[in-house]
Design a protein around this motif. Sequence first.
Motif, PDB file in Angstrom:
ATOM      1  N   ASN A 250       0.825  -1.207   0.000  1.00  0.00           N
ATOM      2  CA  ASN A 250       0.000   0.000   0.000  1.00  0.00           C
ATOM      3  C   ASN A 250       0.861   1.260   0.000  1.00  0.00           C
ATOM      4  OD1 ASN A 250      -2.615  -1.155  -0.082  1.00  0.00           O
ATOM      5  ND2 ASN A 250      -2.550  -1.585   2.095  1.00  0.00           N
TER       6      ASN A 250
ATOM      7  N   ARG B 164      -5.148  -2.067  -1.035  1.00  0.00           N
ATOM      8  CA  ARG B 164      -6.165  -1.051  -1.311  1.00  0.00           C
ATOM      9  C   ARG B 164      -5.952  -0.343  -2.659  1.00  0.00           C
ATOM     10  NH1 ARG B 164      -9.148  -0.742   3.001  1.00  0.00           N
ATOM     11  NH2 ARG B 164     -10.188   1.173   2.338  1.00  0.00           N
TER      12      ARG B 164
ATOM     13  N   ASP C  51      -9.946  -2.748   6.161  1.00  0.00           N
ATOM     14  CA  ASP C  51      -8.854  -1.803   6.350  1.00  0.00           C
ATOM     15  C   ASP C  51      -8.103  -2.191   7.614  1.00  0.00           C
ATOM     16  OD1 ASP C  51      -7.123   0.282   6.579  1.00  0.00           O
ATOM     17  OD2 ASP C  51      -8.638   1.857   6.658  1.00  0.00           O
TER      18      ASP C  51
ATOM     19  N   LYS D  50      -9.304  -1.929  -4.047  1.00  0.00           N
ATOM     20  CA  LYS D  50      -9.511  -0.604  -3.451  1.00  0.00           C
ATOM     21  C   LYS D  50     -10.855  -0.477  -2.749  1.00  0.00           C
ATOM     22  CE  LYS D  50     -11.272   1.648  -7.658  1.00  0.00           C
ATOM     23  NZ  LYS D  50     -11.028   2.711  -8.648  1.00  0.00           N
TER      24      LYS D  50
ATOM     25  N   THR E 178     -12.083  -2.754  -0.766  1.00  0.00           N
ATOM     26  CA  THR E 178     -12.128  -3.705   0.338  1.00  0.00           C
ATOM     27  C   THR E 178     -12.677  -3.085   1.612  1.00  0.00           C
ATOM     28  OG1 THR E 178     -10.818  -5.190   1.726  1.00  0.00           O
ATOM     29  CG2 THR E 178      -9.719  -3.196   0.961  1.00  0.00           C
TER      30      THR E 178
END
Length: 349
Positions: free
Chosen positions: A95, A127, A227, A222, A224
Amino acid sequence: MKKLFLFWFLLIISISLFAQTLPRIKILATGGTIAGQGASADRSAYTSGALPIKDLIAAVPGIDKLAIISGEQISNVGSQDMSVAIWIKLNQRINEIYKNNEADGVVITHGTDTQEETAYFLSLTVRYDKPVVLTGSMRPATAISADGPKNLYDAVALAASKEAANSGVLLVFSESIFSGREAVKTSTTHVEAFTAPNSGPIGQIYDGKVVMYQSPIRKANKNTPFDITGLTSLPEVAIVELYADAPPTAINAYVAAGVKGIVTGGLGNGNLNKANTAAVAAAVKRGVPVVRASRIYSGRVTLLDETDDEKLGTIVSDDLIPQKARILLMLGLTQTRDKKQLQEYFFMY
């Protein structure tokens, strides 16, 4: 002299312009057989993760013509020792690479024992929709006909291609391209070690050329919901595999030990015998989510079939094998403990 100077000047400019057109690929090394060293070329015994990333890159002829290559050593372990901590480190670094525009694609070299798990974890947590490709080898770098250099070449070719964008996390092995969600290791020793029992390969690489047959649908990237920024661990989830006349000892012990979730590798359609059905019911009553998967690596575990999941309080894994169902449950539990929402994750991802 002026002509010679002009020649070298134009050559340097041409090389510079050519280099600028090549994609930037960052190779993140974690160890594994691909970095293994053996006592001799004809012996199967070896030590995983013995070679550094620079030596792996140097062993691949022509790789510098595919991309501008750079490498980092994330870990140096046999993948039997892969851990949640290394997964989180990998996820954070990928990321970061894309956030800071450090590369156009990422390749991860990884041992095959848990490569399918790492691929699925990253497919749920990275992401960005930019290329992330995993590969490895079945033979150490010192073996006769080592498969690592070819697999690494193909992985870089894939990560550098336009076809890899928006395809989710991919795994390339022995010229076949698999979705990170679908890939399963199905051989302990053969170089064609991975298959995708429910969907097959989604593409192929031959002579460095990428051909995609289909695009994965069940991927997060991205969008998802998982986190994990700032997390250093995940909820502990255990796997219990069933067999004929299996006692409930493992489920009861895990519940007593305080695990946050359990995945069962059930029989057939994720079925549980009577003793383990009672143990699962007790676990659910104590607030431990239980996901029914199957020890069979193809097909689906379906709701309300031989098992009344509504009455028992269980979740089904859909077509995820137990080790991947564990990953989704761990990540799901970072967001919710609601059974309906957790079940929805299994149908979506």
